[in-house]
Design a protein around this motif. Structure first.
Motif, PDB file in Angstrom:
ATOM      1  N   UNK A 116       0.828  -1.210   0.000  1.00  0.00           N
ATOM      2  CA  UNK A 116       0.000   0.000   0.000  1.00  0.00           C
ATOM      3  C   UNK A 116       0.859   1.256   0.000  1.00  0.00           C
ATOM      4  N   UNK A 117       1.940   1.237   0.776  1.00  0.00           N
ATOM      5  CA  UNK A 117       2.844   2.390   0.814  1.00  0.00           C
ATOM      6  C   UNK A 117       3.479   2.630  -0.551  1.00  0.00           C
ATOM      7  N   UNK A 118       3.868   1.553  -1.233  1.00  0.00           N
ATOM      8  CA  UNK A 118       4.455   1.685  -2.577  1.00  0.00           C
ATOM      9  C   UNK A 118       3.434   2.216  -3.570  1.00  0.00           C
ATOM     10  N   UNK A 119       2.170   1.785  -3.413  1.00  0.00           N
ATOM     11  CA  UNK A 119       1.095   2.277  -4.283  1.00  0.00           C
ATOM     12  C   UNK A 119       0.902   3.771  -4.081  1.00  0.00           C
ATOM     13  N   UNK A 120       0.940   4.202  -2.810  1.00  0.00           N
ATOM     14  CA  UNK A 120       0.717   5.621  -2.500  1.00  0.00           C
ATOM     15  C   UNK A 120       1.782   6.509  -3.150  1.00  0.00           C
ATOM     16  N   UNK A 121       2.996   5.990  -3.273  1.00  0.00           N
ATOM     17  CA  UNK A 121       4.068   6.772  -3.891  1.00  0.00           C
ATOM     18  C   UNK A 121       3.785   7.066  -5.371  1.00  0.00           C
ATOM     19  N   UNK A 122       2.909   6.263  -5.978  1.00  0.00           N
ATOM     20  CA  UNK A 122       2.582   6.444  -7.399  1.00  0.00           C
ATOM     21  C   UNK A 122       1.347   7.320  -7.619  1.00  0.00           C
ATOM     22  N   UNK A 123       0.667   7.671  -6.491  1.00  0.00           N
ATOM     23  CA  UNK A 123      -0.532   8.504  -6.596  1.00  0.00           C
ATOM     24  C   UNK A 123      -0.145   9.870  -7.153  1.00  0.00           C
TER      25      UNK A 123
END
Length: 426
Positions: A116-123
């Motif tokens: 989830x943290x890695x996904x947030x970096x792509x937001x």
């Protein structure tokens, strides 16, 4: 640190063929608590609930108590070793250490949180904040599931199997009453995390083996040509309804989604050398560029609201939820006897405005800002009018090209068969 407590109890309703029942253990440190299997079995009549031990001097009772004492000693020893390295430890960490699972080893929830943290970096780059929030909701459901069904906050990957996946699916459907599409989406999120675990060597076999995703069939959501014309021509009593109707029509004739339309400004407009006006922008959802030539109706709508919206935006807009509420009222006034949402405008552009008018699928994909033509197929559906029109054109093209050869003998045989059938009638 809080006191470590180790207790044992029977797992009722799990009696084996030899009459024994499995004993479960519970580790509690402060507010953290975790259960585990001792792999020890006892005859129910020998068990004392208060002491958490077998009673009597029989050999079976002595064997059970000796094994439970050994387990308790090993747990206290594991806790002591952990406290020598860190100030505070949880019940799960003690259990993992006791069972030989390194506290440094990756676990289900910890990896899910990292994903989830890695996904947030792509937001904001190629991912959407709303999707990230869905991942977080799914993670919270998984945490609640572990607490309610297993009394743990996390699980090592060695504990995951197809039975765990089936139990989680059932929990989402029966306990939380979540719909089919949402269950499929959340199970998909979990599967991605487990694929990451497999790729990183934390998990050997896929727990989703044999699991079938319950995909909901996609139903076309576009307005028909008649419904679209009715929305264009029907007078509306209030200015707010007219605004919502105009923004919906702009989307229906450009294919631009609600979030992308809300971000459009005068800077996104450009005129080509041939005089055609274009909108150049990028999808907020994926970051994929899109370029849309403006038809006559969208140009009129831009002119109608020029200078009204703030920050040079093309249109003053309500929130998406408010817009859909107004669209419901507009549909009633226009006598459209089904639910209308703003996203249907995008489907209408793909199906009625472009594809049904002969625009190729690849061109529609470019206009809508899709990276993959398979995404376009979800939106693009041929209308029955278009199919009928194409078949009429086909009939004209092949007329006189394919004819049956005349056979006078066959015609004579058919006449005889008809006469014979008439004679046989009662």
């Amino acid at each position: 640190m809080n006191e470590l407590k180790v207790t044992f109890y029977l797992k009722k309703n799990e009696e084996r063929t030899d009459g024994t029942i499995p004993i479960l253990g519970r580790i509690r440190i402060g507010k953290s608590m975790v259960q585990f299997s001792t792999k020890v079995y006892v005859i129910p009549t020998l068990w004392d609930v208060k002491s958490g031990r077998a009673v009597g001097k029989s050999k079976p009772a002595a064997t059970v108590n000796k094994e439970l004492d050994r387990i308790s000693l090993d747990i206290h020893s594991a806790c002591k070793d952990l406290l020598a390295k860190k100030e505070n430890v949880s019940a799960l960490e003690v259990k993992n250490a006791f069972q030989g699972i390194s506290s440094e080893q990756e676990t289900l929830i910890s990896l899910y949180e990292k994903c989830n943290d890695n996904f947030y970096k792509k937001v904001g780059i190629n991912r959407k904040l709303a999707t990230y929030k869905q991942y977080c909701v799914a993670l919270n459901h998984l945490k609640d599931f572990l607490r309610q069904k297993y009394n743990v906050r996390d699980l090592p990957f060695q504990s995951l199997n197809p039975a765990f996946v089936s139990a989680y699916d059932l929990y989402l459907r029966s306990d939380l009453k979540i719909g089919r599409a949402s269950v499929t989406r959340m199970m998909g999120y979990l599967h991605r995390v487990l694929k990451s675990a497999i790729n990183n060597g934390h998990l050997r076999q896929d727990p989703f083996a044999g699991y079938t995703f319950d995909y909901v069939p996609i139903v076309p959501k576009f307005l028909s040509e008649k419904e679209l014309k009715r929305m264009i021509t029907t007078p509306l009593p209030k200015s707010n309804l007219n605004l919502v109707r105009d923004v919906f029509l702009f989307s229906a004739f450009t294919g631009i989604s609600f979030s992308d339309l809300r971000n459009l400004t005068v800077k996104n407009l450009a005129q080509a050398e041939d005089g055609t006006w274009w909108i150049h922008s990028a999808r907020q959802k994926t970051g994929t560029p899109f370029h849309v030539p403006l038809l006559e109706l969208p140009l009129e709508l831009i002119g109608k609201y020029r200078g009204i919206a703030k920050a040079d935006r093309l249109f003053p807009m309500y929130s998406c939820s408010k817009t859909n509420i107004y669209l419901k009222k507009i549909a009633e006034i226009c006598q459209i006897k089904r639910r209308v949402t703003f996203h249907q405008a995008r489907h209408t552009y793909a199906s009625v405005i472009t594809l049904s008018q002969g625009v190729p699928l690849d061109t529609v994909r470019e206009l809508m800002g899709h990276r993959d033509w398979r995404a376009t197929r979800i939106y693009a559906h041929l209308t029955y009018d278009k199919v009928n029109e194409d078949m009429s054109k086909l009939q004209k093209r092949i007329t006189d090209k394919f004819k049956l050869a005349e056979d006078e003998h066959a015609e004579t045989v058919i006449r005889k068969e008809v006469k014979h059938a008439k004679r046989m009638k009662p």
